[in-house]
Write a protein that holds these residues in place. Structure first.
Motif, PDB file in Angstrom:
ATOM      1  N   LYS A 215       2.139  -1.403  -4.080  1.00  0.00           N
ATOM      2  CA  LYS A 215       0.770  -1.614  -4.522  1.00  0.00           C
ATOM      3  C   LYS A 215       0.272  -2.979  -4.037  1.00  0.00           C
ATOM      4  N   SER A 216      -0.346  -2.967  -2.866  1.00  0.00           N
ATOM      5  CA  SER A 216      -0.809  -4.209  -2.244  1.00  0.00           C
ATOM      6  C   SER A 216      -2.115  -4.674  -2.882  1.00  0.00           C
ATOM      7  N   PRO A 217      -2.137  -5.870  -3.479  1.00  0.00           N
ATOM      8  CA  PRO A 217      -3.333  -6.338  -4.179  1.00  0.00           C
ATOM      9  C   PRO A 217      -4.312  -7.052  -3.255  1.00  0.00           C
ATOM     10  N   ASP A 249      -4.432  -1.737  -2.478  1.00  0.00           N
ATOM     11  CA  ASP A 249      -4.191  -0.700  -3.479  1.00  0.00           C
ATOM     12  C   ASP A 249      -5.021  -0.913  -4.743  1.00  0.00           C
ATOM     13  N   TYR A 250      -5.295  -2.166  -5.063  1.00  0.00           N
ATOM     14  CA  TYR A 250      -6.176  -2.464  -6.193  1.00  0.00           C
ATOM     15  C   TYR A 250      -6.803  -3.838  -5.967  1.00  0.00           C
ATOM     16  N   LEU A 252      -8.305  -7.411  -7.657  1.00  0.00           N
ATOM     17  CA  LEU A 252      -8.388  -8.360  -8.765  1.00  0.00           C
ATOM     18  C   LEU A 252      -9.702  -9.111  -8.612  1.00  0.00           C
ATOM     19  N   ALA A 358      -4.512 -13.855 -12.080  1.00  0.00           N
ATOM     20  CA  ALA A 358      -4.358 -12.879 -10.997  1.00  0.00           C
ATOM     21  C   ALA A 358      -2.966 -12.974 -10.380  1.00  0.00           C
ATOM     22  N   HIS A 361      -0.387 -11.473 -12.692  1.00  0.00           N
ATOM     23  CA  HIS A 361      -0.386 -10.006 -12.659  1.00  0.00           C
ATOM     24  C   HIS A 361       0.421  -9.505 -11.457  1.00  0.00           C
ATOM     25  N   ILE A 362       0.205 -10.105 -10.295  1.00  0.00           N
ATOM     26  CA  ILE A 362       0.940  -9.694  -9.095  1.00  0.00           C
ATOM     27  C   ILE A 362       2.438  -9.912  -9.289  1.00  0.00           C
ATOM     28  N   LEU A 371      -0.688  -8.599   0.859  1.00  0.00           N
ATOM     29  CA  LEU A 371      -1.589  -9.222  -0.099  1.00  0.00           C
ATOM     30  C   LEU A 371      -2.835  -9.674   0.659  1.00  0.00           C
TER      31      LEU A 371
END
Length: 465
Positions: A215-217, A249-250, A252, A358, A361-362, A371
């Motif tokens: 899940k790449s932020p 992927d999401y 922030l 942030a 969270h990662i 990233l």
């Protein structure tokens, strides 16, 4: 497969380490295949996906595959050079001792490539494999059968089976392939499958390179240019309809700027895709299983309290497995869309109050493959870089670190191990053999018994702070 592997290994041993001219010829033949079959490649991918952008395929799977091969061709003579190293203690050099590293071909490389970019993620690694002087066996994905058959035919046109060959088949063939005693194995695909590949390779102690995902932020900084960040973020999220291992992927997003950024994403999608239905530039989901999986993510998120915001026109219905880019607001950790790698055009938002939140969270989740950070605050950029551990980073854009021939590409932890591209690919698929040549003077005499006062003096000099 075992017989082909044995013939390749025998040919490698018989011919020895190939010259630069042989390696360049193999790279040239690979380039020629992509150039000569460019249209067929794009059409095969379109057919495999139900619909895939022809120009998009020419960019990613043809031009994007040719560039690393050309880069390797240009630099392979330099990469092959003997690498002199210093000897220690330095006095040995004065007496004539020498040390160096030779980069030898490992032998036969097994290459398992995925369905999302079948040609790019075959011919990209081949740049390093062939430049390093190896032979290879390729197992493409069964999810893109037309592309796999075309690849098999293409390779057979230009390469003898003892140099390079393509093995097609389903998951049973893939299992047998991953268990073969290669000299190195590279797998690109899902983390769940990689565990099985690594176990199979372990039986023969085959070294592996795993290019996975996760899940790449994407962190959107408070001072980011929202319209520019939205365009670049949605480029990464809609390329191949998000079916990209390094896709964001999401996101922030600062808590008080969420709506503003959703509006910016809406403008970005409208600019790229005025319509999605029948748009030749927008790609379908590869098959019914993955299409149903993504729709299931949306249903699960909605049931658990998420608000879904469809980007682009909202009055279009699709009958060809297309899914509109969709923002998932109020996402939380219980939702499938936040538990699994998405691999589609869905973008959950996680609001944050400060960049440290942030980062936290990662760091609370598995280390991702990529990233992305959007913003112009250099101190904040450096804070994000210093406090996160990820495979690779692009600042103020998405995906482009993957396209840099001079940068290693690879993951860390659950997102992969090992790296390739450019000289790093050459070295991944080479054995760095160390060589020490002793001086004519018998320097090592003092290390052989019987020991005496000379050794005592040497030890007193060495064993000290």
């Amino acid at each position: 497969m075992q017989a082909i592997l044995e013939r390749q290994k025998l040919a490698q041993l018989t011919d020895g380490s190939p010259s630069a001219a042989v390696r360049i010829d193999r790279l040239d033949r690979a380039i020629g295949l992509l150039v000569d079959h460019a249209t067929e490649i794009a059409e095969a991918l379109r057919d495999d996906f139900g619909h895939r952008s022809i120009q998009g395929s020419l960019i990613t799977d043809v031009a994007g595959s040719i560039e690393p091969l050309k880069h390797a061709k240009k630099h392979v003579r330099r990469w092959m050079r003997r690498d002199p190293r210093k000897v220690s203690p330095a006095v040995l050099a004065l007496l004539g001792a020498r040390a160096w590293v030779d980069y030898q071909p490992k032998g036969v490389i097994g290459l398992i490539s995925p369905w999302n970019f079948p040609f790019n993620l075959t011919f990209g690694p081949l740049a390093g494999i062939l430049a390093a002087g190896n032979r290879a066996m390729i197992k493409p994905s069964e999810f893109t059968p037309r592309s796999s058959v075309l690849m098999q035919r293409m390779v057979a046109e230009a390469f003898d089976e003892t140099e390079l060959t393509v093995i097609t088949g389903g998951s049973d063939v893939g299992e047998q392939f991953s268990a073969l005693p290669f000299d190195h194995l590279i797998f690109t695909g899902a983390t769940s499958v990689a565990r099985h590949v690594m176990r199979a390779a372990a039986d023969h102690l085959v070294p592996v390179t795993l290019e996975l995902g996760g899940k790449s932020p994407a962190i959107v900084g408070r001072d980011a240019d929202f319209d520019l960040a939205a365009k670049r973020l949605m480029f990464g999220k809609t390329l191949n309809a998000g079916q990209v291992c390094v896709a964001p992927d999401y996101a922030l997003v600062p808590r008080d700027r969420v709506e503003a950024f959703v509006d910016a994403l809406q403008r970005a999608v409208a600019g790229m895709f005025p319509t999605l239905r029948d748009n030749p530039d927008y790609t379908s989901i590869v098959n019914e299983r993955h299409h149903a999986r993504l729709l299931g993510y949306l249903d699960d998120a909605r049931t658990k309290g998420a608000t879904l915001r469809v980007l682009g026109r909202t009055d279009e219905a699709f009958d060809d497995r297309r899914i509109a880019p969709t923002v998932v607001l109020d996402a939380n950790a219980t939702m499938d869309v936040m538990r699994e790698e998405i691999f589609g055009p869905l973008l959950p938002f996680i609001p944050y109050d400060g960049v440290d939140a942030a980062i936290a969270h990662i760091n609370a989740h598995a280390r991702p493959l990529s990233l992305y950070y959007f913003g112009n605050d250099r101190a904040e950029q450096e804070r994000v870089l210093a406090r996160t551990v990820v495979g690779g980073v692009t600042i103020n854009d998405t995906i482009l670190h993957l396209t840099m021939d001079e940068l290693p590409f690879g993951g860390i932890g659950p997102s992969g191990m090992g790296a390739y591209h450019g000289v790093d690919g050459f070295r991944t698929f080479s054995h760095a053999r160390s060589v020490y040549r002793q001086a004519r003077f018998d320097i090592s005499a003092m290390l052989r018994p019987p020991y005496g006062k000379v050794v005592d003096r040497l030890l007193s000099f060495k064993i000290r702070r």
